[in-house]
Design a protein around this motif. Structure first.
Motif, PDB file in Angstrom:
ATOM      1  N   GLU A  90     -38.140  16.712  39.450  1.00  0.00           N
ATOM      2  CA  GLU A  90     -37.469  15.470  39.840  1.00  0.00           C
ATOM      3  C   GLU A  90     -37.020  15.537  41.298  1.00  0.00           C
ATOM      4  O   GLU A  90     -37.092  14.542  42.047  1.00  0.00           O
ATOM      5  CB  GLU A  90     -36.280  15.208  38.923  1.00  0.00           C
ATOM      6  CG  GLU A  90     -36.696  14.806  37.514  1.00  0.00           C
ATOM      7  CD  GLU A  90     -35.501  14.630  36.587  1.00  0.00           C
ATOM      8  OE1 GLU A  90     -35.632  13.912  35.581  1.00  0.00           O
ATOM      9  OE2 GLU A  90     -34.429  15.241  36.861  1.00  0.00           O
ATOM     10  N   TYR A 137     -40.120   8.762  44.787  1.00  0.00           N
ATOM     11  CA  TYR A 137     -39.726   7.881  43.678  1.00  0.00           C
ATOM     12  C   TYR A 137     -38.662   6.876  44.123  1.00  0.00           C
ATOM     13  O   TYR A 137     -38.659   5.718  43.699  1.00  0.00           O
ATOM     14  CB  TYR A 137     -39.222   8.750  42.527  1.00  0.00           C
ATOM     15  CG  TYR A 137     -38.838   7.988  41.277  1.00  0.00           C
ATOM     16  CD1 TYR A 137     -39.809   7.363  40.500  1.00  0.00           C
ATOM     17  CD2 TYR A 137     -37.507   7.901  40.875  1.00  0.00           C
ATOM     18  CE1 TYR A 137     -39.463   6.680  39.347  1.00  0.00           C
ATOM     19  CE2 TYR A 137     -37.149   7.224  39.718  1.00  0.00           C
ATOM     20  CZ  TYR A 137     -38.131   6.615  38.952  1.00  0.00           C
ATOM     21  OH  TYR A 137     -37.791   5.925  37.811  1.00  0.00           O
ATOM     22  N   GLN A 138     -37.782   7.293  45.012  1.00  0.00           N
ATOM     23  CA  GLN A 138     -36.697   6.419  45.457  1.00  0.00           C
ATOM     24  C   GLN A 138     -36.966   5.774  46.836  1.00  0.00           C
ATOM     25  O   GLN A 138     -36.080   5.112  47.372  1.00  0.00           O
ATOM     26  CB  GLN A 138     -35.391   7.234  45.532  1.00  0.00           C
ATOM     27  CG  GLN A 138     -34.955   7.846  44.225  1.00  0.00           C
ATOM     28  CD  GLN A 138     -34.532   6.796  43.205  1.00  0.00           C
ATOM     29  OE1 GLN A 138     -34.309   5.608  43.557  1.00  0.00           O
ATOM     30  NE2 GLN A 138     -34.454   7.198  41.939  1.00  0.00           N
ATOM     31  N   ASN A 162     -38.394  12.994  44.134  1.00  0.00           N
ATOM     32  CA  ASN A 162     -37.338  11.994  44.315  1.00  0.00           C
ATOM     33  C   ASN A 162     -37.473  11.238  45.638  1.00  0.00           C
ATOM     34  O   ASN A 162     -37.212  10.027  45.706  1.00  0.00           O
ATOM     35  CB  ASN A 162     -35.968  12.673  44.244  1.00  0.00           C
ATOM     36  CG  ASN A 162     -34.846  11.650  44.166  1.00  0.00           C
ATOM     37  OD1 ASN A 162     -34.825  10.802  43.267  1.00  0.00           O
ATOM     38  ND2 ASN A 162     -33.932  11.690  45.134  1.00  0.00           N
TER      39      ASN A 162
END
Length: 474
Positions: A61, A68-69, A65
């Motif tokens: 993650e 993803y963000q 991240n």
């Protein structure tokens, strides 16, 4: 089977039973402990692996991240970048990541690219576990674990147990997961079980060796004790035979002296009187005085013979019982020695066997002989009575006494010879499990002979016989 062997068996058999029980209990307890240990070890390792899986997911993650963000990337670009990152991430020998859509379509599965883009919602392992569906369900619940069997890359695709953890990427409606294979745990558990089994076996062998050593030690000790007891018994038997022969020899000498010094001299005197009477008759002289003297001497000879016979085996003992025989013994002893003897006896019928009567009579006879020879006494009390559990014969005098212990333990031949009478008494009583007590001090000596009451009853040689009149008296 002799008593020593029986005692050995009584000792060894419970030991064998106890040893067998210990081995069985040890095996059961160790087996139970082995199962508990391996189960606890498995739980501990799996819990540790679960924590590792969470950490691996956290690493993944963290690695995705920033993509993803990232608001500057469109969703498709971001997803492709994330797939690439996950596809390239590895840990350990067989550690990798996988991702699925919620409908079961595979997005990432390194080393098995042919599965990518296909729907595997209904895929099951050989145990019937629906792998993808289970992973998706755990992810929807906020993350969870599932165990199944799956192809292991390092083993050329051979299936192995696997523990997986999945989480949910809610923005894209993806399930992200990873797993670790558990084959090493099985190997470690198998090694642990082998070590425990070897330990159980070595402990059992050690216990068995100790038990066998104990049994052999007891057996050898028993043999040694039996040998020692037999040697001691043979020694005692030889000593007893020597005492018997010595007693017989002394009795023969006594009878010989009685015959030579008493009867033989009296017979010679009677012969001389008869010869004198014969000469007087030949000379036609009166021989009445010599004949009367001869009759007196013959009567004396008969009395002496009767006395010797009575000493060898008194007929009154069989005819009238022990009490009457003791009274006659006391009366003859008083007449011969001048020592006063008081007799207190039982008036009980039919309780003594002939052998017990003879034993007690001989003990009284021996005790009175010792009084005559050594005690310098003026009075003797002879008592025969029943006490709880015992028939007791007591001979007590008011003589000078003696040191009983010095006669028992002395190495002096003269003292040992003088103590033969007491040893003979003990030997006689030992046949009936009896006891002999000697108490002596300066004011006199007391000899106490005791026979258990269960040894007294008359037993006929033939079941149809009944005791004679003489045997019905004490």
């Amino acid at each position: 089977m002799n008593i020593n062997l029986k005692l050995q068996l009584v000792t060894i058999l419970p030991l064998i039973a106890a040893l067998s029980a210990v081995l069985i209990v040890t095996q059961v307890e160790y087996q139970s402990l082995s199962e508990q240990t391996t189960n606890e070890y498995q739980r501990s390792v799996i819990n540790h692996r679960k924590e590792e899986l969470k950490n691996y997911i956290a690493l993944a993650e963290g690695a995705i991240n920033h993509v993803y963000q990232n608001p500057n990337l469109n969703e498709k670009q971001a997803q492709e970048l994330v797939k690439q990152i996950l596809n390239d991430m590895r840990f350990g020998e067989d550690g990798y990541y996988f991702a699925y859509k919620l409908d079961g379509t595979n997005l990432v599965l390194p080393n098995q690219q042919w599965r990518v883009g296909k729907n595997w919602m209904d895929m099951e392992d050989q145990n019937g576990v629906k792998i993808v569906k289970g992973l998706i369900d755990q992810a929807k619940q906020g993350g969870g674990y599932i165990q199944y069997v799956f192809n292991q890359p390092s083993k050329n695709g051979e299936v192995s147990k696997k523990l997986a953890y999945s989480t949910f990427l809610d923005k894209w409606q993806w399930m992200l997961g990873t797993g670790v294979y558990l084959d090493d745990i099985d190997q470690e558990v198998a090694t642990l079980n082998t070590n425990i089994s070897e330990h159980i076996q070595s402990t059992s062998i050690f216990t068995l060796v100790i038990g066998l050593f104990s049994i052999i030690t007891i057996f050898i000790t028993g043999l040694f004790i039996r040998f020692s007891e037999r040697k001691l018994a043979n020694k005692k038997l030889r000593q007893l035979n020597e005492r018997i022969f010595q007693t017989q020899e002394e009795e023969c000498k006594r009878v010989s002296r009685e015959l030579h010094d008493g009867i033989s001299q009296t017979i010679a005197a009677a012969k001389f009187s008869l010869e004198t009477a014969l000469l007087k008759q030949q000379k036609q002289m009166s021989a009445e005085q010599e004949l009367e003297r001869s009759m007196e001497l013959i009567s004396q000879i008969m009395g002496d013979i009767r006395s010797i016979s009575h000493q060898l085996h008194p007929g009154v003992l069989e005819d009238y019982g022990l009490g009457a025989a003791l009274e006659e013994l006391a009366r003859d002893f008083s007449n011969r020695t001048g020592i006063e003897v008081n007799v207190t006896r039982l008036s009980i019928r039919n309780i003594l066997s002939p052998n017990v009567k003879t034993t007690l009579y001989r003990i009284a006879q021996e005790a009175l002989t010792n009084v005559e020879k050594h005690a310098n006494a003026s009075k003797v009390n002879l008592t025969l009575k029943l006490t709880p559990g015992w028939l007791t014969l007591t001979i007590a005098d008011n003589g000078k006494g003696f040191n009983h212990a010095s006669y028992e333990n002395s190495d002096n031949n003269e003292k040992r010879t003088e103590g033969i009478g007491l040893r003979n008494m003990k030997e006689r009583l030992s046949f009936y499990y009896g006891e002999l007590q000697v108490k002596s001090k300066e004011t006199g000596t007391k000899v106490i002979a005791k026979i258990p009451q269960d040894q007294l009853r008359y037993v006929a040689n033939n079941a149809s016989e009944t005791p004679s009149i003489g045997e019905q008296n004490v």
